[in-house]
Design a protein around this motif. Structure first.
Motif, short mmCIF file in Angstrom:
data_model
loop_
_atom_site.label_atom_id
_atom_site.label_comp_id
_atom_site.label_asym_id
_atom_site.label_seq_id
_atom_site.Cartn_x
_atom_site.Cartn_y
_atom_site.Cartn_z
N ALA A 101 -61.06 3.57 -9.64
CA ALA A 101 -59.77 2.87 -9.52
C ALA A 101 -59.85 1.96 -8.29
O ALA A 101 -60.39 2.36 -7.25
CB ALA A 101 -58.64 3.86 -9.38
N SER A 102 -59.30 0.75 -8.42
CA SER A 102 -59.38 -0.19 -7.30
C SER A 102 -58.54 0.29 -6.13
O SER A 102 -57.68 1.16 -6.27
CB SER A 102 -58.88 -1.56 -7.76
OG SER A 102 -57.49 -1.50 -8.01
N ALA A 103 -58.80 -0.30 -4.98
CA ALA A 103 -58.03 0.06 -3.79
C ALA A 103 -56.55 -0.18 -4.04
O ALA A 103 -55.69 0.59 -3.61
CB ALA A 103 -58.50 -0.78 -2.60
N PHE A 104 -56.25 -1.26 -4.78
CA PHE A 104 -54.85 -1.54 -5.09
C PHE A 104 -54.23 -0.40 -5.88
O PHE A 104 -53.11 0.05 -5.61
CB PHE A 104 -54.74 -2.85 -5.88
CG PHE A 104 -53.36 -3.13 -6.40
CD1 PHE A 104 -52.41 -3.69 -5.58
CD2 PHE A 104 -53.02 -2.79 -7.70
CE1 PHE A 104 -51.12 -3.92 -6.05
CE2 PHE A 104 -51.74 -3.02 -8.18
CZ PHE A 104 -50.79 -3.59 -7.35
N GLU A 105 -54.98 0.09 -6.89
CA GLU A 105 -54.47 1.17 -7.73
C GLU A 105 -54.30 2.45 -6.91
O GLU A 105 -53.34 3.21 -7.10
CB GLU A 105 -55.43 1.42 -8.89
CG GLU A 105 -55.47 0.28 -9.90
CD GLU A 105 -54.27 0.27 -10.84
OE1 GLU A 105 -53.66 1.34 -11.05
OE2 GLU A 105 -53.93 -0.81 -11.36
N GLN A 106 -55.24 2.69 -6.02
CA GLN A 106 -55.14 3.89 -5.18
C GLN A 106 -53.90 3.82 -4.30
O GLN A 106 -53.15 4.79 -4.16
CB GLN A 106 -56.39 4.02 -4.30
CG GLN A 106 -57.66 4.28 -5.09
CD GLN A 106 -58.90 4.22 -4.20
OE1 GLN A 106 -58.84 4.58 -3.04
NE2 GLN A 106 -60.00 3.75 -4.75
N GLU A 107 -53.68 2.62 -3.74
CA GLU A 107 -52.50 2.46 -2.88
C GLU A 107 -51.21 2.59 -3.68
O GLU A 107 -50.23 3.15 -3.21
CB GLU A 107 -52.54 1.09 -2.19
CG GLU A 107 -53.45 1.08 -0.99
CD GLU A 107 -53.73 -0.32 -0.49
OE1 GLU A 107 -52.90 -1.23 -0.74
OE2 GLU A 107 -54.78 -0.51 0.15
N LEU A 108 -51.26 2.05 -4.91
CA LEU A 108 -50.09 2.16 -5.78
C LEU A 108 -49.75 3.63 -5.99
O LEU A 108 -48.59 4.05 -5.88
CB LEU A 108 -50.41 1.48 -7.12
CG LEU A 108 -49.32 1.57 -8.19
CD1 LEU A 108 -48.15 0.66 -7.84
CD2 LEU A 108 -49.87 1.20 -9.56
#
Lengths: 440, 433
Positions: A316-323
């Motif tokens: 999962a991308s960093a964006f998805e992780q942050e989400l």
């Protein structure tokens, strides 16, 4: 806190309908005209633009953004759709933060890329709202092609073939077309039944017949298709879900994340959808994040993603992780499941810490769980398919398989990322090759 | 903080930033608020002769062009001189001047080309206590069709004649406002000087059509399906105005004549540039019309900081760049530069490459990893790459050392000056003595 959220077990109606609606609203709301112009103004119209190179479908991004900036979003949409007929869905689900927007020179310069995904959505939404289909079919060629799987690869292939004048029949095992667009993406990325609307719009090209409920190996065989059609494109999905392979994997409450996501997408009323109080998702990819975030949005009190390697290695991308983390999901890394405990239904799940090479450390812990989602990958059901490369169909060049007259692309084909946009590119390129082959 | 006190042809103001004669200065309410915001002076919107005032259109009177993020770059207007009764304007001018004695208040005038008309209005203005008059010989629309405004400004003899009438019939300082809608700006400036003007102000607006409505097939702003050319101003006209100011400042006939610089002044830097080219003060309109009166505060702080950093006074700035305004034929052909790209600042957009490769000298190389470098053996130092680069300071022109060999020509960079007048290719070249 509301008693319904505190109640243990898997139950529906943990949140008020309004909270559910707010949670599942569009993740990236569409731009209005003003926002689109402001965003488009930021594009530098780079030479040989890195964004276009990073796009698996090689959309001419600077050109379409300039077309938006000059008040012609319809032309922008055509620029997008001529490369990627599912440009509307890709605008919503592409991990742009690791593709076009990651290499945008303004990301490099300022840490703020041009918002390419949202601009793409603005353009494609404009055209779809006009109910216009911007492409015309060529004169009929008399050739017939079977496409197996109505997911991104199959739809992309079918559209390109139909545009070239071929007759296309799409077969899909599920009752509805769309594949993962319809069944496999978090609801907040594809609101208002977008996947289905996009398929309807795509079929507007004409020359495509859709047959749902037809599964390869059950209702039709590859042999039968090759005999009946001039060419076959295999764009099937990954039907198998990898098991955890631990004690208690079969306990009540241990489920496949993809099934949960699919059920959620097809649910008429989210308030009727049951979810646990303590949810544990095992895996580190987009599916894990989609399942975890949506569990939280349904009202689960504690949601934990557990991944066996370090966070940096999550698919999962960093964006998805942050989400996920912003939605209150806890991410535990370097821990692999050892056993699912409980008396019939799951009560706890036990993990052991590992290092990045997955060497067990001997240190273990347990998480309370009334629902566990497996999200450690899916696999291809391989019976009756062309030769494999590992666990997927071996392909050469634009999707040529070991069998003459059979092409493959998307998740079932070896190589390439398992992304919607990659599947679209593979379907499109296979269609061009099929066309060239059939027309000699 | 540097002293910005300005003395322009004897008219004192706390700073050199005046609001130009235009909609912002059409009435007492605006002018009071402008002074409160910090403007050093105003030129009251042009008064006409006594009698029924002019009328304006009742449809749109402005049109514009925009840059990125809809930043207003150019504004066009078809508004006429004040459409309020003369006596109302005079009464308000008097009241404002009484309450703000330290601020400059100049009154713009436009009456028919008859001495009687000027004789009639000048005493009325003088009676208000205003500091001076500005003769509107520039307005390019509406009034010019009636023989006034730019219709006067385009005929040097009329300028001289009217200016003389004004000087003979008034003791007030007289500023002549020039139209840019002519071929050689020096001619009207010389005429104003001959007529006895204390100063010229320029530029007034430029004839323009800002856009065409592609559904109505009519120029914009469009009124009932038709459009008329208007007067163009704002940041887009600044380069034209700077050149005209410089032409007057460096012409032997008009050198030293006070100039009030007008045309797209938006920031302190614009103002400083006009002043360096010979303007004693500046007049502003579009910036105020775009952002409100408060913009003057940035102009004041910015100019003060600049003067402090340079360690010079305001009057030292005026005209300081004029000696360096030259003609092409006198530019040093032996000053050889090469573009240099700062790789740390480069964001790899490739615009320099596209511009150079497609339209110039193929002097930028694009290599693996989107690294852009200048090919010194092709670079003619045209500066296009600098101009298209989105990152300020990323590409610069570096001058070659004397004695180095220019890889483009294979010739050694000479130490001595050499321009076209002495160049061997020039059939008119003078022999070097």
């Amino acid at each position: 806190m509301d008693a319904r959220q505190l109640a243990g077990g898997i139950r529906a109606g943990r949140l008020e309908p309004q909270a559910l609606e707010e949670g599942f609203t569009d993740l990236h709301p569409p731009y209005d005209d003003h926002e689109a112009l402001v965003a488009a103004d930021r594009c530098y119209f780079c030479h040989d633009a890195p964004c276009a190179t990073a796009c698996p479908t090689t959309i001419d991004i600077p050109l379409f953004i300039r077309q938006i900036a000059t008040g012609t979003p319809e032309a922008a949409a055509k620029t997008i759709l001529s490369q990627n007929i599912l440009g509307g869905m890709c605008a919503r689900v592409c991990p742009t933060e690791t593709l076009c927007e990651e290499v945008c020179v303004r990301e490099v310069a300022e840490g703020k890329p041009v918002e390419i995904g949202r601009l793409q959505r603005y353009a494609t939404d404009t055209v779809m709202a006009q109910k216009a289909h911007p492409f015309e079919r060529a004169a009929p060629t008399g050739k017939r092609v079977a496409v197996v799987g109505a997911g991104p690869a199959g739809l992309s292939c079918a559209h390109r073939l139909a545009m070239k004048g071929h007759e296309v029949v799409i077969l899909d095992a599920r009752p509805k077309p769309g594949g993962l667009n319809e069944f496999g993406i978090a609801a907040y990325k594809s609101t208002d039944d977008f996947a289905a609307r996009e398929v309807d719009w795509l079929l507007g090209i004409g020359g495509i017949t859709l047959e749902t409920g037809k599964a390869l190996g059950r209702d039709v065989t590859l042999e039968g298709l090759t005999a009946q059609y001039d060419a076959v494109f295999l764009g099937l999905g990954l039907g198998g879900v990898n098991a955890l392979g631990i004690d208690g994997d079969d306990r009540e409450g241990v489920l496949n994340a993809v099934d949960f996501i699919s059920e959620l997408r097809q649910a008429g009323d989210l308030a009727m959808l049951p979810v646990g109080r303590d949810v544990v998702v095992i895996g580190g990819g987009m599916t894990a994040v989609d399942a975890a975030v949506q569990s939280k949005l349904l009202g689960a009190l504690n949601v934990t993603i557990v991944y066996r390697r370090s966070q940096a290695r999550m698919a999962a991308s960093a964006f998805e992780q942050e989400l996920a983390q912003a939605r209150g999901v806890r991410i535990i890394c370097n821990a692999m499941p050892k056993a699912v405990h409980g008396n019939g239904a799951v009560r706890e799940i036990e993990f052991e810490f590992t290092d990045d090479e997955l060497t067990p450390t001997g240190e273990s812990f347990r998480l309370p769980a009334d629902q566990v989602f497996r999200a450690i990958g899916q696999s291809l059901v391989t019976e009756g398919l062309p030769a494999l490369d590992g666990r997927k169909i071996a392909v050469e060049g634009p999707g040529r398989t070991s069998l003459p007259g059979v092409w493959a692309g998307g998740d079932c084909a070896a190589g390439g990322d398992d992304l919607t946009v990659t599947a679209v590119a593979e379907g499109r390129d296979a269609a061009e090759d099929i066309h060239a082959t059939l027309m000699g | 903080m540097a002293d910005l006190t300005s003395d322009f042809v004897g008219i004192k103001s706390p700073n050199p930033f005046w609001l130009a004669s235009a909609p912002p200065t059409d009435k007492e309410y605006n002018v009071r608020r402008a002074y409160e915001a910090g403007w050093g002076g105003v030129v009251w919107k042009t008064l006409g002769e006594e009698g029924p005032p002019v009328v304006n259109v009742n449809g749109p009177r402005y049109g514009a062009i925009w840059g990125a993020d809809r930043r207003l770059l150019g504004l066009n207007n078809i508004e006429l001189i004040t459409d309020r009764p003369l006596e109302v304007n005079l009464r308000e001018i008097k009241a404002v001047k009484r309450d703000y004695p330290d601020r400059a208040l100049v009154v713009s005038l436009m009456v028919p080309c008859e001495e009687a008309a000027w004789k009639a209005i000048l005493p009325l203005v003088e009676e208000t206590g205003a500091d001076g008059v500005e003769l509107n010989f520039g307005c390019p629309h509406g009034m010019s069709e009636r023989g006034m405004g730019s219709a006067v400004g385009q005929v040097p003899e009329y300028i001289e004649m009217v200016t003389r009438w004004v000087k003979q019939n008034s003791r007030m300082p007289c500023i002549v406002k020039l139209t840019p809608n002519i071929t050689d700006i020096r001619k009207p400036a010389e005429a104003a000087k001959r007529g006895g003007a204390d100063a010229v102000s320029l530029i007034n607006t430029i004839n323009s059509i800002t856009s065409v409505n592609l559904d109505l097939f009519a120029p914009e702003p469009t009124i009932d399906g038709k459009g008329a050319h208007g007067g163009y101003c704002g940041p887009a006209v600044k380069p034209i105005a700077l050149n005209m100011v410089a032409e007057i400042a460096r012409s032997p006939e008009t050198h030293g004549m006070p100039i009030s610089g007008i045309g797209g002044v938006t920031t302190w830097r614009d103002a400083a540039e006009f002043m360096a080219l010979g303007a004693g003060n500046v007049q502003v309109c579009t910036a105020a019309m775009t952002y409100g009166f408060k913009v003057v505060q940035e102009m004041i702080s910015g100019l003060s900081q600049y003067l402090d950093e340079k360690g010079v006074g305001l009057s030292d700035l005026v005209g300081r760049a004029v000696p360096n305004v030259s003609d092409w034929q006198n530019l040093n052909l032996n000053a050889i530069s090469k573009a240099k790209i700062d790789q740390d600042l480069c964001i790899s957009c490739g615009r320099c490459y596209a511009a150079c490769e497609d339209t110039s000298h193929q002097a930028i190389a694009m290599s693996e990893g989107r690294v852009f470098t200048v090919k010194d053996d092709e670079c003619v130092a045209c500066n296009l790459c600098v101009n298209v680069c989105p990152v300020e300071g990323c590409i610069s022109m570096e001058r070659m050392e004397v004695g180095a060999t220019d890889p483009r020509t294979g010739k050694v960079v000479p130490a001595e000056f050499g321009d076209w007048t002495t160049h061997p290719n020039n059939p008119m070249a003078r022999a070097a003595e």
